[in-house]
Design an enzyme around this catalytic site. Sequence first.
Site, PDB file in Angstrom:
ATOM      1  N   ILE A 172      51.683  41.938  33.116  1.00 34.76           N
ATOM      2  CA  ILE A 172      51.245  41.920  34.507  1.00 34.76           C
ATOM      3  C   ILE A 172      50.893  43.316  34.971  1.00 34.76           C
ATOM      4  O   ILE A 172      50.203  43.478  35.975  1.00 34.76           O
ATOM      5  CB  ILE A 172      52.312  41.303  35.434  1.00 34.76           C
ATOM      6  N   ASP A 173      51.333  44.340  34.241  1.00 31.64           N
ATOM      7  CA  ASP A 173      51.041  45.722  34.636  1.00 31.64           C
ATOM      8  C   ASP A 173      49.574  46.086  34.412  1.00 31.64           C
ATOM      9  O   ASP A 173      49.084  47.041  34.998  1.00 31.64           O
ATOM     10  CB  ASP A 173      51.912  46.701  33.851  1.00 31.64           C
TER      11      ASP A 173
END
EC number: 2.7.1.90
Length: 407
Positions: A144-145
């Site tokens: 998700i980064d």
Amino acid sequence: MKNLLVAQSGGPTAAINSTLVGVLTYAYTKKGDIGKVYGAINGIEGVFEEKFIDITEKVKDTESMNLLSNTPSSALGSCRYKLGDKKEDEEKLKDIIAVFRKYNIGYFVYIGGNDSMDTVYKLAAYCELNKIDDIKVVGAPKTIDNDLAKIDHCPGFGSAAKYVATTFAEIERDISVYNTKSVTIVEVMGRNVGWLTAASALSKQAGGNGPSLIYLCESDFDMDNFIESIKNIFKTKSNVLVAISEGIKNKDGRYISEEVQSDMVDSFGHKYISGAARVLEEVVRKEIGCKVRSIELNLMQRCSAHILSRTDIEESKLLGMKACQCAIDGNAGVMATIIRKSNNPYEIELSSVPVSEVANIEKKVPLHWINKEGNGVQQEMIDYLLPLIQGEVEIEYRNGIPKHMIL
């Protein structure tokens, strides 16, 4: 006939199981080329412990595939195990190969983020050095980064960005009903990159005002400027919504959150960071004296499958298929990747890159996508993000709650 092994590692996401489904989908079309399809429980740790399951016994039709694809988190479990290089941890690498031999594993697809790609790199390099050419190791991206190199955007990021944008829109609606001056500071995941925090700006796309201030990791955070910015906004409006990355740092490179955190680190040497919003809450309370609260989105943004991005889920599956194809075709030591061809219309193509060009490299937000004040994002960021949150997924419910598959 060789068997295929797939595993998941690192932080869970809302799309990592869709990548798993992609691996299975391609593998099932190659039944004449591969034998069994195993899943390792808890990533590379599951390989050491030989904790394997035959996935084909549980995921064998369209219905189960769709349910697994829309199930959040890592269905096979995860781990955060740091594998040493060939000199530091040669015995561990030998152990992995021995397990692969025992189960006749010819193809290994590892789904994960930066640290997981480091494991893929080390294992593939060990195989190449020792002329082990009957075991193909391939990486399938997720995080998700959105900080993996050599990929336009990462599986899991689009759905997390959709959740963040929606949440900020809802928070902004909540706080806007009062005339009393207030500051709401929302902390979003992002140790060293601000991609996910930048997604808060998308909350304006549905007609809301969104956050007044956005602070990403890539810009030095200045406390005095922060307070002055809030005071200036108060001249025209009563409610200030602030988005910050958990990893914002001052000009000396020190995490703002370190004022309330210990110096403990995880197995990869990363500091445990969170609490930046709480630090800023106390500063605002002291310097301005208005109503102020901090919110840490924490785990909620990682696996919010009730608001999936269809684009994210579809692309995650395609990348799983691409990774499996690379392994079966003998293209070892690579990571499946996405190349963006255009924004409007949105168009991508799938490819692969040497995992050596990915491991231990962070893709940061371009500084020219951040405004000169360091408290907002430019249109280039919006153009980049907007296609990634498009579309919705039909969710199956049971007793009013989204139904999930447990392997």
